[in-house]
Design a protein around this motif. Structure first.
Motif, PDB file in Angstrom:
ATOM      1  N   THR A  49       3.537  -4.368  -5.494  1.00 57.11           N
ATOM      2  CA  THR A  49       2.036  -4.252  -5.540  1.00 57.11           C
ATOM      3  C   THR A  49       1.685  -5.058  -4.204  1.00 57.11           C
ATOM      4  N   GLY A  84      -6.303  -4.354  -7.038  1.00 52.07           N
ATOM      5  CA  GLY A  84      -6.289  -4.131  -8.544  1.00 52.07           C
ATOM      6  C   GLY A  84      -5.799  -3.021  -8.997  1.00 52.07           C
ATOM      7  N   GLY A  85      -5.046  -2.935 -10.368  1.00 49.26           N
ATOM      8  CA  GLY A  85      -4.846  -1.602 -10.831  1.00 49.26           C
ATOM      9  C   GLY A  85      -3.678  -1.057  -9.872  1.00 49.26           C
ATOM     10  N   SER A  86      -4.102   0.209  -9.350  1.00 48.73           N
ATOM     11  CA  SER A  86      -3.025   1.045  -8.717  1.00 48.73           C
ATOM     12  C   SER A  86      -3.606   1.392  -7.167  1.00 48.73           C
ATOM     13  N   THR A  89      -8.959  -1.669  -2.891  1.00 53.49           N
ATOM     14  CA  THR A  89     -10.386  -1.085  -2.760  1.00 53.49           C
ATOM     15  C   THR A  89     -10.847  -2.025  -1.399  1.00 53.49           C
ATOM     16  N   LYS A 117     -10.903   3.663  -1.715  1.00 51.08           N
ATOM     17  CA  LYS A 117      -9.745   3.122  -2.315  1.00 51.08           C
ATOM     18  C   LYS A 117      -8.585   3.702  -1.744  1.00 51.08           C
TER      19      LYS A 117
END
Length: 120
Positions: A49, A84-86, A89, A117
């Protein structure tokens, strides 16, 4: 009198639209710069990530060259990157912008922002 009000309202809306387009362009440029930055590239190569954050990708001079309209009248756009998440942003906004005819436009027009994004 009504025709002048209409003409100025059209100019005001046009100013808002060019501000939004400039913010979208800046968000896209920030996203491209973030993808080329080590935090994103290394994370994609190692399948981890990314930990991209802040406004470290575009210098103020590059932003000014990309979107000179956003710097008019002492305004200064901001660019923030959040992971954040996948997705990563990239959000841009400009503080101090205000519509001339505040009574006919929604209050959300006074704080324009745009984001894009980058999936990973």
């Amino acid at each position: 009198m009504a025709i002048f009000t209409l003409i100025f309202a059209v100019f005001d809306l046009g100013r808002y639209m060019i501000t939004m387009q400039s913010l979208r362009s800046l968000a896209g440029a920030g996203a491209r710069a973030a993808m080329l930055h080590d935090c994103y590239t290394n994370a994609v190569l190692t399948k981890t990530t990314p930990t991209c954050s802040g406004d470290i990708y575009l210098s103020d001079a590059k932003k000014r060259a990309l979107v000179p309209f956003l710097y008019a009248n002492g305004l200064s756009p901001t660019l923030t990157t959040v992971t954040g998440g996948s997705a990563v942003t990239v959000t841009t906004s400009v503080s101090g912008f205000s519509m001339v005819f505040t009574t006919i436009w929604p209050s959300s027009f006074n704080s324009p922002s745009a984001s894009t994004k980058i999936p990973f």
